[in-house]
Design an enzyme around this catalytic site. Structure first.
Site, PDB file in Angstrom:
ATOM      1  N   LYS A 186       0.860  -1.197   0.000  1.00 33.66           N
ATOM      2  CA  LYS A 186       0.000   0.000   0.000  1.00 33.66           C
ATOM      3  C   LYS A 186       0.889   1.237   0.000  1.00 33.66           C
ATOM      4  O   LYS A 186       1.527   1.566   0.995  1.00 33.66           O
ATOM      5  CB  LYS A 186      -0.908   0.063   1.235  1.00 33.66           C
ATOM      6  CG  LYS A 186      -1.974   1.165   1.038  1.00 33.66           C
ATOM      7  CD  LYS A 186      -2.501   1.762   2.311  1.00 33.66           C
ATOM      8  CE  LYS A 186      -1.835   3.034   2.743  1.00 33.66           C
ATOM      9  NZ  LYS A 186      -1.922   4.179   1.824  1.00 33.66           N
ATOM     10  N   GLY A 239       6.596   5.093   8.666  1.00 29.59           N
ATOM     11  CA  GLY A 239       5.693   6.233   8.764  1.00 29.59           C
ATOM     12  C   GLY A 239       5.744   6.841  10.144  1.00 29.59           C
ATOM     13  O   GLY A 239       6.758   6.753  10.847  1.00 29.59           O
ATOM     14  N   GLU A 262       9.150   1.285  11.352  1.00 31.87           N
ATOM     15  CA  GLU A 262      10.245   2.266  11.180  1.00 31.87           C
ATOM     16  C   GLU A 262       9.582   3.625  11.288  1.00 31.87           C
ATOM     17  O   GLU A 262       8.846   4.029  10.387  1.00 31.87           O
ATOM     18  CB  GLU A 262      10.866   2.135   9.785  1.00 31.87           C
ATOM     19  CG  GLU A 262      11.766   0.972   9.598  1.00 31.87           C
ATOM     20  CD  GLU A 262      13.045   1.131  10.357  1.00 31.87           C
ATOM     21  OE1 GLU A 262      13.376   2.262  10.757  1.00 31.87           O
ATOM     22  OE2 GLU A 262      13.703   0.111  10.570  1.00 31.87           O
ATOM     23  N   CYS A 296      13.114  11.279   7.728  1.00 31.61           N
ATOM     24  CA  CYS A 296      13.000  10.815   9.124  1.00 31.61           C
ATOM     25  C   CYS A 296      14.294  11.044   9.888  1.00 31.61           C
ATOM     26  O   CYS A 296      14.281  11.305  11.082  1.00 31.61           O
ATOM     27  CB  CYS A 296      12.611   9.350   9.159  1.00 31.61           C
ATOM     28  SG  CYS A 296      13.698   8.322   8.175  1.00 31.61           S
ATOM     29  N   GLU A 398       8.443  16.182  15.782  1.00 32.16           N
ATOM     30  CA  GLU A 398       9.000  16.041  14.436  1.00 32.16           C
ATOM     31  C   GLU A 398       8.270  17.003  13.486  1.00 32.16           C
ATOM     32  O   GLU A 398       7.044  17.001  13.423  1.00 32.16           O
ATOM     33  CB  GLU A 398       8.822  14.602  13.944  1.00 32.16           C
ATOM     34  CG  GLU A 398       9.472  14.378  12.600  1.00 32.16           C
ATOM     35  CD  GLU A 398       9.348  12.940  12.120  1.00 32.16           C
ATOM     36  OE1 GLU A 398       8.290  12.338  12.318  1.00 32.16           O
ATOM     37  OE2 GLU A 398      10.314  12.443  11.528  1.00 32.16           O
TER      38      GLU A 398
HETATM   39  P1  NDP Z   1       1.887   8.241   8.067  1.00 32.03           P
HETATM   40  O1  NDP Z   1       2.158   7.386   9.239  1.00 32.03           O
HETATM   41  O2  NDP Z   1       0.757   9.167   8.123  1.00 32.03           O
HETATM   42  O3  NDP Z   1       1.648   7.356   6.750  1.00 32.03           O
HETATM   43  C1  NDP Z   1       2.495   6.303   6.392  1.00 32.03           C
HETATM   44  C2  NDP Z   1       1.668   5.227   5.706  1.00 32.03           C
HETATM   45  O4  NDP Z   1       0.709   4.713   6.638  1.00 32.03           O
HETATM   46  C3  NDP Z   1       0.862   5.762   4.525  1.00 32.03           C
HETATM   47  O5  NDP Z   1       0.819   4.774   3.514  1.00 32.03           O
HETATM   48  C4  NDP Z   1      -0.490   6.000   5.137  1.00 32.03           C
HETATM   49  O6  NDP Z   1      -1.555   5.989   4.236  1.00 32.03           O
HETATM   50  C5  NDP Z   1      -0.602   4.842   6.107  1.00 32.03           C
HETATM   51  N1  NDP Z   1      -1.577   5.080   7.177  1.00 32.03           N
HETATM   52  C6  NDP Z   1      -2.020   6.284   7.640  1.00 32.03           C
HETATM   53  N2  NDP Z   1      -2.942   6.110   8.615  1.00 32.03           N
HETATM   54  C7  NDP Z   1      -3.085   4.765   8.773  1.00 32.03           C
HETATM   55  C8  NDP Z   1      -3.881   3.940   9.635  1.00 32.03           C
HETATM   56  N3  NDP Z   1      -4.712   4.453  10.537  1.00 32.03           N
HETATM   57  N4  NDP Z   1      -3.759   2.582   9.530  1.00 32.03           N
HETATM   58  C9  NDP Z   1      -2.916   2.040   8.635  1.00 32.03           C
HETATM   59  N5  NDP Z   1      -2.156   2.764   7.779  1.00 32.03           N
HETATM   60  C10 NDP Z   1      -2.220   4.107   7.858  1.00 32.03           C
HETATM   61  O7  NDP Z   1       3.265   8.981   7.779  1.00 32.03           O
HETATM   62  P2  NDP Z   1       3.576  10.070   6.687  1.00 32.03           P
HETATM   63  O8  NDP Z   1       3.059   9.686   5.368  1.00 32.03           O
HETATM   64  O9  NDP Z   1       3.181  11.383   7.210  1.00 32.03           O
HETATM   65  O10 NDP Z   1       5.156   9.909   6.604  1.00 32.03           O
HETATM   66  C11 NDP Z   1       5.984  10.637   7.407  1.00 32.03           C
HETATM   67  C12 NDP Z   1       6.433   9.848   8.623  1.00 32.03           C
HETATM   68  O11 NDP Z   1       7.222   8.722   8.231  1.00 32.03           O
HETATM   69  C13 NDP Z   1       7.311  10.672   9.521  1.00 32.03           C
HETATM   70  O12 NDP Z   1       6.997  10.509  10.870  1.00 32.03           O
HETATM   71  C14 NDP Z   1       8.705  10.107   9.241  1.00 32.03           C
HETATM   72  O13 NDP Z   1       9.639  10.338  10.205  1.00 32.03           O
HETATM   73  C15 NDP Z   1       8.431   8.676   9.000  1.00 32.03           C
HETATM   74  N6  NDP Z   1       9.516   8.068   8.258  1.00 32.03           N
HETATM   75  C16 NDP Z   1      10.344   7.175   8.915  1.00 32.03           C
HETATM   76  C17 NDP Z   1      11.425   6.599   8.264  1.00 32.03           C
HETATM   77  C18 NDP Z   1      12.287   5.565   8.941  1.00 32.03           C
HETATM   78  O14 NDP Z   1      12.964   4.816   8.242  1.00 32.03           O
HETATM   79  N7  NDP Z   1      12.326   5.497  10.249  1.00 32.03           N
HETATM   80  C19 NDP Z   1      11.738   6.944   6.870  1.00 32.03           C
HETATM   81  C20 NDP Z   1      10.793   7.879   6.288  1.00 32.03           C
HETATM   82  C21 NDP Z   1       9.736   8.411   6.974  1.00 32.03           C
HETATM   83  P3  NDP Z   1      -2.099   7.370   3.613  1.00 32.03           P
HETATM   84  O15 NDP Z   1      -1.053   7.810   2.676  1.00 32.03           O
HETATM   85  O16 NDP Z   1      -3.323   6.988   2.904  1.00 32.03           O
HETATM   86  O17 NDP Z   1      -2.313   8.281   4.766  1.00 32.03           O
END
Ligand code: NDP
Length: 494
Positions: A186, A239, A262, A296, A398
């Site tokens: 996804k 995320g 992650e 991140c 963040e």
């Molecule tokens: P989100 O957590 O909002 O989204 C990440 C993914 O999860 C998306 O595909 C999103 O779908 C999905 N998602 C959102 N809500 C839900 C839910 N309730 N249940 C299941 N899946 C869900 O993060 P962001 O897109 O805002 O990404 C940024 C974040 O990712 C930051 O916190 C960043 O630090 C972190 N990150 C961490 C990294 C690491 O390696 N540690 C690397 C890169 C980023 P949808 O798009 O439809 O909302």
């Protein structure tokens, strides 16, 4: 040289989902407009999936796993498919880079030169290691043989963000596929097209039908349905901390599936007085602004000794001024646009909170940056805040935007306390010429990754991931393959 503006006009975008080796209509009926944040125009539309799409994709992945069309191949055969896939990624790198740039706003030059290179390298690396990890057979006795084998776990759900959309995807797909699993991917809402194109290339490379399925959709619908699905064995997720913890809950409420989160970061860059100050300041600022700060591991907190703060700040400000945002299709753009208007509002909200809490803006602004040709674009200039103290909202939360907080300290011990004073533990850097200090500080900082006198060093053979609130999954390296396998013990009496 590619004229990216002309290429953008003729870019072809997939409109369907990829399930069981072919393009299928979504079962859901919600149509989503993907907006190009560089100018606010609609890039294209796509039907979003729902729970029924998830059921269909998981059933397809399960069937592919059970009949062993992929898991039953020899590791070398799986490796050959991945290596062919990497070649196709390279051949199509310009198209994929442009797609990413239009979807989420990063400079197309970076998408091509950094992200696509990393993606091809990642898939190739897992293709090359496929048959180089022998199982074990410990000496158990003359009359018995013990085998310890790594078995693929089954169906993996990969849920990824938009900031490095294909890098994050490759970090999940490389190790899970090479281990023999089937996958349902996804992508983030903002970046469905690049994910679909990447998966299509996997099919062209010879990945059997049904082994990799892509279901675009909303997180709280498609992501949640995957997290709660009783026939998904593993969720691998990158995320936000909130969603990462939701996945742990979904697991507890369903089949106890393994979850590899992650999550975010609030990385400290500790600059001690004896460091190469210009390099430390510029690299920290660059690390805070690169990829629009949507990273991140961004070095978003500069923790600097009071004796050198003025000099360090001058260099950081010079770096900020060299990174003004521009149209991401402009070959020379150092920064592009943020991913969306909603995200721009969040980022500027953090800056406004910081000012309300007593911080001072020395570079940047509380308002959007205007890039001439595109008043509808979501641009934010590199922003530096001084007067930030431990515990302020800007110091703890963040931002995921090009915002650097400068925190002044009086000793090495105080620097370590500040570095460790957030819920996160993804990465940190230490700048000093004193080997003893480098060793002490890097040992004391609670982070999954510590860079000494460098920033963002990385290699496919080295794991990436955090501790504390940053999660506990590890991407990259051979260790990542273990996340997607079960150890099986077999006793054979002779
Ligand atoms: P989100 O957590 O909002 O989204 C990440 C993914 O999860 C998306 O595909 C999103 O779908 C999905 N998602 C959102 N809500 C839900 C839910 N309730 N249940 C299941 N899946 C869900 O993060 P962001 O897109 O805002 O990404 C940024 C974040 O990712 C930051 O916190 C960043 O630090 C972190 N990150 C961490 C990294 C690491 O390696 N540690 C690397 C890169 C980023 P949808 O798009 O439809 O909302």
């Amino acid at each position: 040289m590619t004229n990216w503006f002309e290429s953008a006009d003729s870019l072809v975008l997939p409109a369907k989902h990829l399930v069981d080796g072919g393009w299928v209509d979504a079962l859901g009926d919600e149509i989503f407009s993907v907006v190009a944040p560089r100018d606010g125009s609609v890039l294209g539309q796509i039907a979003l999936g729902n729970e029924r799409d998830v059921d269909r994709a998981v059933a397809t992945a399960r069937a592919a796993f059970e009949d062993r069309r992929w898991s039953g191949l020899r590791p070398a055969q799986r490796g050959a498919v991945l290596r062919r896939w990497a070649e196709l990624i390279q051949e199509n790198a310009a198209d994929l880079a442009l797609t990413i740039s239009l979807e989420m706003g990063k400079p197309v030059r970076e998408a091509l030169g950094v992200e696509l290179r990393a993606v091809a390298n990642c898939i190739r690396w897992y293709g090359e290691i496929a048959d180089k990890r022998p199982d074990e057979s410990p000496a158990a006795g003359d009359d018995v043989v013990a085998l310890i084998t790594r078995e693929p776990a089954g169906v993996v759900a990969a849920v990824v963000p938009w900031n490095f959309p294909l890098t994050m995807t490759a970090w999940k797909l490389g190790p899970s596929l090479v281990a023999g699993n089937s996958v349902v991917l996804k992508p983030a809402e903002q970046t469905p097209y690049s994910a679909l194109k990447l998966a299509e290339l996997a099919l062209q490379a010879g990945l059997p039908d049904g082994v990799l399925n892509v279901v675009p959709g909303r997180g709280h619908i498609v992501g949640k349905a995957l997290g709660l699905h009783h026939d998904v064995d593993i969720v691998t997720f990158t995320g936000s901390p909130e969603v990462g913890r939701a996945f742990l809950r979904y697991s507890g409420e369903s089949n106890g599936k393994r979850v590899w989160p992650e999550l975010g970061g609030k990385s400290a860059s500790i600059i001690l007085p004896d460091a190469d100050l210009e390099k430390a300041a510029r690299m920290t600022a660059w690390g805070s602004f690169y990829n629009q700060g949507e990273m991140c591991s961004a070095s978003s907190r500069m923790v600097v000794h009071r004796d050198v703060v003025d000099e360090v700040l001058e260099h950081a400000r010079a770096q900020a001024r060299e990174m003004a945002p521009a149209d991401p299709l402009d070959q020379d753009a150092p920064l592009g646009s943020l991913v969306s208007e909603a995200h721009l509002e969040r980022v500027l909200g953090h800056v406004r909170n910081a000012v309300a809490d007593g911080a001072e803006i020395v570079e940047g602004s509380t308002e959007r940056a205007v890039v001439d040709a595109h008043p509808g674009g979501s641009y934010v200039a590199p922003t530096i805040l001084t007067g930030v103290t431990p515990g302020m909202r800007i110091e703890q939360q963040e931002v995921f935007g090009p915002v650097l907080s400068v925190i002044t300290v009086d000793s090495e011990e105080e620097a370590i306390r500040v570095a460790n004073g957030t819920e996160y533990g993804l990465a940190a850097s230490v700048w000093t010429r004193d080997l003893g200090a480098a060793h002490r500080v890097s040992r004391a900082v609670k982070a999954g990754i510590v860079w000494v006198n460098c920033f963002e060093e990385g290699d496919m053979s080295v794991p990436f991931g955090g501790v504390k609130g940053s999660g506990f999954g590890r991407d990259k390296s051979a260790h990542a393959i273990d996340k997607f396998t079960d150890l099986k013990t077999t006793w054979i009496e002779l």
